[in-house]
Design a protein around this motif. Structure first.
Motif, PDB file in Angstrom:
ATOM      1  N   UNK A 172      36.841  72.942  71.787  1.00 49.97           N
ATOM      2  CA  UNK A 172      35.880  72.128  72.539  1.00 49.97           C
ATOM      3  C   UNK A 172      35.078  71.232  71.596  1.00 49.97           C
ATOM      4  N   UNK A 173      34.838  71.670  70.372  1.00 49.95           N
ATOM      5  CA  UNK A 173      34.155  70.808  69.397  1.00 49.95           C
ATOM      6  C   UNK A 173      35.039  69.634  69.020  1.00 49.95           C
ATOM      7  N   UNK A 174      36.339  69.877  68.863  1.00 49.46           N
ATOM      8  CA  UNK A 174      37.272  68.781  68.606  1.00 49.46           C
ATOM      9  C   UNK A 174      37.250  67.786  69.759  1.00 49.46           C
ATOM     10  N   UNK A 175      37.270  68.322  70.979  1.00 49.76           N
ATOM     11  CA  UNK A 175      37.287  67.452  72.157  1.00 49.76           C
ATOM     12  C   UNK A 175      36.035  66.590  72.219  1.00 49.76           C
ATOM     13  N   UNK A 176      34.888  67.170  71.889  1.00 51.47           N
ATOM     14  CA  UNK A 176      33.633  66.403  71.936  1.00 51.47           C
ATOM     15  C   UNK A 176      33.614  65.327  70.849  1.00 51.47           C
ATOM     16  N   UNK A 177      34.269  65.592  69.729  1.00 53.45           N
ATOM     17  CA  UNK A 177      34.370  64.581  68.689  1.00 53.45           C
ATOM     18  C   UNK A 177      35.334  63.467  69.106  1.00 53.45           C
ATOM     19  N   UNK A 178      36.485  63.857  69.657  1.00 57.22           N
ATOM     20  CA  UNK A 178      37.492  62.876  70.052  1.00 57.22           C
ATOM     21  C   UNK A 178      37.016  61.987  71.194  1.00 57.22           C
ATOM     22  N   UNK A 179      36.194  62.526  72.081  1.00 59.16           N
ATOM     23  CA  UNK A 179      35.762  61.735  73.231  1.00 59.16           C
ATOM     24  C   UNK A 179      34.846  60.588  72.816  1.00 59.16           C
ATOM     25  N   UNK A 180      34.215  60.696  71.662  1.00 56.48           N
ATOM     26  CA  UNK A 180      33.386  59.593  71.167  1.00 56.48           C
ATOM     27  C   UNK A 180      34.246  58.455  70.629  1.00 56.48           C
ATOM     28  N   UNK A 181      35.508  58.754  70.327  1.00 53.29           N
ATOM     29  CA  UNK A 181      36.411  57.741  69.773  1.00 53.29           C
ATOM     30  C   UNK A 181      37.432  57.251  70.795  1.00 53.29           C
ATOM     31  N   UNK A 182      37.904  58.171  71.644  1.00 53.49           N
ATOM     32  CA  UNK A 182      39.000  57.848  72.565  1.00 53.49           C
ATOM     33  C   UNK A 182      38.691  58.372  73.962  1.00 53.49           C
ATOM     34  N   UNK A 183      37.545  57.966  74.495  1.00 51.30           N
ATOM     35  CA  UNK A 183      37.085  58.491  75.783  1.00 51.30           C
ATOM     36  C   UNK A 183      38.039  58.201  76.925  1.00 51.30           C
ATOM     37  N   UNK A 184      38.727  57.058  76.871  1.00 52.78           N
ATOM     38  CA  UNK A 184      39.587  56.666  77.986  1.00 52.78           C
ATOM     39  C   UNK A 184      41.011  57.202  77.880  1.00 52.78           C
ATOM     40  N   UNK A 185      41.352  57.800  76.745  1.00 53.38           N
ATOM     41  CA  UNK A 185      42.702  58.365  76.591  1.00 53.38           C
ATOM     42  C   UNK A 185      42.864  59.578  77.497  1.00 53.38           C
ATOM     43  N   UNK A 186      44.038  59.771  78.081  1.00 53.41           N
ATOM     44  CA  UNK A 186      44.232  60.938  78.949  1.00 53.41           C
ATOM     45  C   UNK A 186      44.118  62.250  78.162  1.00 53.41           C
ATOM     46  N   UNK A 187      43.540  63.243  78.790  1.00 53.74           N
ATOM     47  CA  UNK A 187      43.349  64.537  78.117  1.00 53.74           C
ATOM     48  C   UNK A 187      44.666  65.106  77.623  1.00 53.74           C
ATOM     49  N   UNK A 188      45.721  64.942  78.423  1.00 57.95           N
ATOM     50  CA  UNK A 188      47.012  65.531  78.049  1.00 57.95           C
ATOM     51  C   UNK A 188      47.605  64.921  76.783  1.00 57.95           C
ATOM     52  N   UNK A 189      47.083  63.772  76.355  1.00 59.27           N
ATOM     53  CA  UNK A 189      47.536  63.158  75.109  1.00 59.27           C
ATOM     54  C   UNK A 189      47.205  64.028  73.904  1.00 59.27           C
ATOM     55  N   UNK A 190      46.195  64.899  74.049  1.00 60.55           N
ATOM     56  CA  UNK A 190      45.735  65.722  72.932  1.00 60.55           C
ATOM     57  C   UNK A 190      46.215  67.170  73.047  1.00 60.55           C
ATOM     58  N   UNK A 191      47.300  67.378  73.774  1.00 58.49           N
ATOM     59  CA  UNK A 191      47.816  68.735  73.969  1.00 58.49           C
ATOM     60  C   UNK A 191      48.148  69.425  72.649  1.00 58.49           C
ATOM     61  N   UNK A 192      48.683  68.663  71.692  1.00 60.33           N
ATOM     62  CA  UNK A 192      49.036  69.267  70.398  1.00 60.33           C
ATOM     63  C   UNK A 192      47.793  69.712  69.642  1.00 60.33           C
ATOM     64  N   UNK A 193      46.725  68.921  69.721  1.00 59.02           N
ATOM     65  CA  UNK A 193      45.497  69.273  69.021  1.00 59.02           C
ATOM     66  C   UNK A 193      44.792  70.461  69.680  1.00 59.02           C
ATOM     67  N   UNK A 194      44.777  70.483  71.014  1.00 57.21           N
ATOM     68  CA  UNK A 194      44.030  71.524  71.739  1.00 57.21           C
ATOM     69  C   UNK A 194      44.857  72.791  71.980  1.00 57.21           C
ATOM     70  N   UNK A 195      46.175  72.656  71.903  1.00 55.48           N
ATOM     71  CA  UNK A 195      47.141  73.762  72.064  1.00 55.48           C
ATOM     72  C   UNK A 195      47.240  74.302  73.485  1.00 55.48           C
TER      73      UNK A 195
END
Length: 332
Positions: A172-195
């Motif tokens: 969730x900390x990664x997600x909060x960091x990524x949302x400041x950079x790529x807020x409009x990207x679909x969540x499923x794009x980060x499946x590898x990072x979030x596992x």
């Protein structure tokens, strides 16, 4: 009878055998070494020197061919990524003692460039802290120009094993960091990072309630929580409500446990039993490769909350708890 047992034993050993890939892959030795003035690593080598470090050599990773620089870096120049799990002082002390014992630091940190150009380690927080305890001036590191590695914490971990709380909070900390950079990207794009999607929901729950018993809800969430096609920003807002509802359900579960305890039920599996009873998808069998959730998460939480509120204490028998204990033993 003896022969059949022997055949079963041989068959079991064969099933567990690791078979090497028939065709070799990756780079040849001549393609691995890279000069420090090579265009792929020259800027990175200069950044290392500017930080007070020394680039020792460069190479291409034999598997993926990505360039890496082996370097010595000042301790003060490196910071852990801000979304890593909390430091374990006991583990750091133990690690420092072992490094001191061998008189060698043999496990280089992985280091990448952070958001403002600083040097981040995505997987070396405990080793970095141990080096500070030992008073090291410099520390060896594999420095990568691939900034995306900062968000592959779980895959890169070589330190203290992650428990569910650690993993969930890091995700969730990664997600909060990524949302400041790529807020409009679909969540499923980060499946590898979030596992796993459930780690996002559990991470939010742990943020709100540090003592939340997330492990009890893991089987439930695995069946109903999936990565969203919506933007990361929108999905995280929705997950906030899911986490809040999960905590409300757990508060009701605690009341049920208190009621059962007052009736004389004593078992370490009370919570597991109650959560299993109110789990609306407990009988759903997940098939291999199945991607579709057993039911939408919002609907599943609504049903779970209703089941918790209507739970009948007098429906519980000691024999039920015995079966839960057996199941827990089997899962271990």
């Amino acid at each position: 009878m003896a022969i059949s047992r022997k055949k079963r034993a041989v068959g079991k050993r064969r099933r567990g055998k690791l078979t090497p890939r028939e065709q070799s892959r990756g780079l040849e030795a001549a393609d691995v070494a890279v000069a420090l003035d090579n265009v792929d690593v020259a800027d990175l080598a200069n950044r290392i020197r500017d930080a007070g470090g020394a680039p020792i050599g460069a190479y291409r990773d034999p598997l993926g061919g990505r360039p890496l620089v082996l370097a010595s870096l000042p301790i003060k120049a490196i910071q852990p990524t801000p979304f890593q799990r909390d430091l374990s002082p006991a583990h750091v002390k133990k690690l420092a003692a072992k490094i001191e014992e061998t008189a060698a630091f043999l496990d280089p940190l992985i280091v990448v460039r952070g958001e403002q150009g600083q040097l981040w380690t995505p997987n070396g927080r405990h080793r970095l802290a141990a080096a500070k305890i030992l008073g090291l001036r410099q520390i060896t590191a594999l420095v990568s120009p691939n900034d995306a590695l900062a968000y592959r914490i779980l895959a890169l971990n070589t330190e203290k094993a992650h428990n569910l709380r650690d993993r969930s909070l890091e995700v969730i900390r990664m997600a909060r960091s990524l949302v400041t950079q790529k807020a409009s990207a679909p969540e499923q794009q980060f499946a590898a990072e979030f596992e796993s999607a459930d780690l996002l929901t559990l991470g939010m729950a742990y943020e709100r309630a540090p003592r939340f018993a997330g492990g009890a809800y893991g089987a439930f969430l695995k069946k109903v929580d999936r990565f969203s096609e919506r933007s990361l920003a929108a999905s995280l807002r929705e997950r906030e409500s899911f986490a809040a509802r999960l905590i409300e359900i757990d508060a009701q579960v605690r009341k049920i446990i208190a009621g059962l305890t007052a009736r004389g039920f004593k078992s370490p599996y009370l919570r597991s039993y109650v959560v299993a009873r109110i789990n609306p998808v407990r009988f759903h069998k997940v098939k291999k490769g199945e991607a579709k959730p057993a039911m939408p998460l919002a609907q599943a939480l609504t049903r779970m909350a209703a089941a918790a509120k209507s739970f009948k204490l007098d429906s519980v028998k000691n024999s039920d708890l015995a079966w839960v204990a057996v199941g827990a033993g089997d899962s271990d």
